[in-house]
Motif scaffolding. Structure first.
Motif, PDB file in Angstrom:
ATOM      1  N   ASP A  14       0.834  -1.215   0.000  1.00 49.85           N
ATOM      2  CA  ASP A  14       0.000   0.000   0.000  1.00 49.85           C
ATOM      3  C   ASP A  14       0.862   1.256   0.000  1.00 49.85           C
ATOM      4  O   ASP A  14       0.547   2.228  -0.665  1.00 49.85           O
ATOM      5  N   PHE A  15       1.966   1.197   0.775  1.00 52.82           N
ATOM      6  CA  PHE A  15       2.830   2.368   0.865  1.00 52.82           C
ATOM      7  C   PHE A  15       3.439   2.690  -0.496  1.00 52.82           C
ATOM      8  O   PHE A  15       3.415   3.824  -0.960  1.00 52.82           O
ATOM      9  N   VAL A  16       3.938   1.646  -1.171  1.00 48.57           N
ATOM     10  CA  VAL A  16       4.542   1.847  -2.501  1.00 48.57           C
ATOM     11  C   VAL A  16       3.485   2.387  -3.470  1.00 48.57           C
ATOM     12  O   VAL A  16       3.742   3.314  -4.238  1.00 48.57           O
ATOM     13  N   THR A  17       2.272   1.833  -3.416  1.00 45.59           N
ATOM     14  CA  THR A  17       1.183   2.305  -4.284  1.00 45.59           C
ATOM     15  C   THR A  17       0.903   3.775  -4.004  1.00 45.59           C
ATOM     16  O   THR A  17       0.773   4.581  -4.936  1.00 45.59           O
ATOM     17  N   ASN A  18       0.821   4.131  -2.720  1.00 46.64           N
ATOM     18  CA  ASN A  18       0.549   5.522  -2.346  1.00 46.64           C
ATOM     19  C   ASN A  18       1.641   6.464  -2.821  1.00 46.64           C
ATOM     20  O   ASN A  18       1.354   7.514  -3.383  1.00 46.64           O
ATOM     21  N   VAL A  19       2.906   6.058  -2.594  1.00 44.83           N
ATOM     22  CA  VAL A  19       4.022   6.916  -3.005  1.00 44.83           C
ATOM     23  C   VAL A  19       3.966   7.125  -4.509  1.00 44.83           C
ATOM     24  O   VAL A  19       4.051   8.263  -4.988  1.00 44.83           O
ATOM     25  N   SER A  20       3.768   6.053  -5.275  1.00 41.10           N
ATOM     26  CA  SER A  20       3.772   6.241  -6.732  1.00 41.10           C
ATOM     27  C   SER A  20       2.607   7.120  -7.169  1.00 41.10           C
ATOM     28  O   SER A  20       2.771   7.973  -8.022  1.00 41.10           O
ATOM     29  N   HIS A  21       1.458   6.930  -6.522  1.00 36.06           N
ATOM     30  CA  HIS A  21       0.315   7.760  -6.885  1.00 36.06           C
ATOM     31  C   HIS A  21       0.595   9.235  -6.587  1.00 36.06           C
ATOM     32  O   HIS A  21       0.364  10.103  -7.431  1.00 36.06           O
ATOM     33  N   GLU A  22       1.138   9.489  -5.384  1.00 36.41           N
ATOM     34  CA  GLU A  22       1.403  10.872  -4.978  1.00 36.41           C
ATOM     35  C   GLU A  22       2.456  11.535  -5.848  1.00 36.41           C
ATOM     36  O   GLU A  22       2.419  12.739  -6.065  1.00 36.41           O
TER      37      GLU A  22
END
Ligand code: ADP
Length: 287
Positions: A37-45
Motif C-alpha cells: 500500500d505504501f509503494v502504491t501511495n508513493v507512486s500515486h502521490e
C-alpha cells in the motif's frame, strides 16, 4: 485488516502417523500489505504532480503567443514542482524518523527554546492568516516574535534528552498543522507542562477539528480527513506519521483530543531530563 492468515501444511511422520502444521502468517501478511500500500501511495502521490507538469509543459507550447497564458501555465508548473519537492523531503523525513538513528544524538535540550523555535518557524504562515500564535506558560500567553527572545533560562523551563532535529520536526509539524487547519483570526497556543517525571508539550488550536471516526487513523501514512483541503494547504498526509515516529524515537508518546468545529489538542509527552547535578546538590546527596 483483522483477517487471519494461516499457513497449513500436512506432513507424514511415519507410515501411520500424519501431522498438521499450522502457522499464523497474519503478522507477515499485514506487513506485506502495508508495504505494498505504501509503494502504491508513493507512486500515486508522485505521479499526480509529475503528470500535471508534463501536461502543462505541452500546453504551454500551444499558448506561446499569449503571454498571459504562458504566465499562468508557468505558475502552475512551479506550484506542481514545489509539491513534488515537498513530497520528496517528507519521504526523506519519514525514512529518517523510521530508522530511529536519532536516539544516538540525544542531548539535553531546553523545552522552552525548542517550542520557541517551532513557533518562530511558523510565524510567517500564522501572520498571513491573522492567527495569534502564542506560547502559553502557566496560563499566561506570551507572544514570541521572530526578532525577540523568550528568556532561555526562564524559571518555567524544563529539560529533555532528545535529538534536537528529530524533536523539533515533531513540534514544528504540530504547530504547522494547527495553523493550516484553523480559520483566520483564531489562536494557536503552545503550552509546556510537567508531570511526575514527564514533560508535556501541548499544541492547542481553535480550528476545524477532526471527526471522531478519523481520530485513530490520522497518524497513518498518507491518511487525510479531507484530501482536497489538505492538498490545497500543501499537505502530503505524511506529517503526523513523521511526527509520531519522531516522538517515539525520543522515547515519548503522542495523544490527540479533537472535536469537529471546536478545535484540536495534540500532546507530546516525553521523559523529563534529570536536573544537572551541581556541586551543592552533590554535597547534599553525599550527606
Ligand atoms: P497533512 O500533510 O495532510 O496535513 P498530516 O499527516 O499532518 O497530513 O495530518 C493528517 C490529517 O489529519 C490531515 O490531512 C488533516 O485532515 C488532519 N489534521 C491534522 N492536524 C489537524 C488539526 N490540527 N486540525 C484539524 N485536522 C488536522
Amino acid at each position: 485488516s483483522d483477517t487471519l492468515y494461516l499457513h497449513v501444511r500436512v506432513g507424514q511422520i511415519s507410515d501411520d502417523l500424519f501431522a498438521i502444521f499450522i502457522s499464523d502468517m497474519s503478522e507477515q501478511r499485514r506487513f506485506e500489505i502495508m508495504r505494498r500500500d505504501f509503494v502504491t501511495n508513493v507512486s500515486h502521490e508522485l505521479k499526480t504532480p509529475a503528470g500535471a507538469i508534463s501536461l502543462l509543459a505541452e500546453t504551454i507550447g500551444d499558448a506561446a503567443d499569449d503571454p498571459g497564458m504562458v504566465k499562468y501555465f508557468a505558475g502552475r508548473i512551479s506550484k506542481e514542482s514545489e509539491r513534488l519537492t515537498e513530497l520528496v523531503h517528507r519521504l526523506i523525513d519519514l525514512q529518517k524518523a523510521q530508522s530511529a538513528a536519532a536516539v544516538l544524538n540525544a542531548e539535553r535540550l531546553s523545552v522552552l527554546a525548542l517550542v520557541r523555535e517551532a513557533i518562530v518557524e511558523n510565524q510567517v504562515k500564522a501572520e498571513s492568516k491573522h492567527i495569534n500564535l502564542v506560547l502559553s506558560l502557566n496560563g499566561k500567553q506570551k507572544l514570541v516574535h521572530v526578532e525577540g527572545a523568550v528568556n532561555a533560562v526562564d524559571e518555567d523551563d524544563l529539560f529533555i534528552n532528545a535529538d534536537h532535529e528529530t524533536i523539533k520536526t515533531a513540534v514544528k509539524n504540530l504547530v504547522e498543522n494547527a495553523v493550516n487547519y484553523s480559520p483566520e483570526h483564531t489562536t494557536v497556543a503552545v503550552g509546556i507542562g510537567s508531570g511526575d517525571d514527564e514533560v508535556a508539550i501541548r499544541v492547542v488550536d481553535q480550528g476545524i477539528g477532526i471527526p471522531e471516526s478519523s481520530l485513530d487513523r490520522i497518524f497513518e501514512r498518507f491518511y487525510r480527513v479531507d484530501p482536497a483541503r489538505s492538498r490545497e494547504t500543501g499537505g502530503t498526509g505524511l506529517g503526523l506519521a513523521i511526527t509520531k515516529h519522531c516522538v517515539q524515537d525520543c522515547g515519548g508518546t503522542i495523544a490527540v483530543w479533537s472535536r469537529e468545529g471546536e478545535g484540536s489538542t495534540f500532546t507530546i509527552t516525553l521523559p523529563q531530563a534529570q536536573a544537572v547535578e551541581t556541586a551543592e546538590t552533590a554535597e547534599t546527596a553525599g550527606n
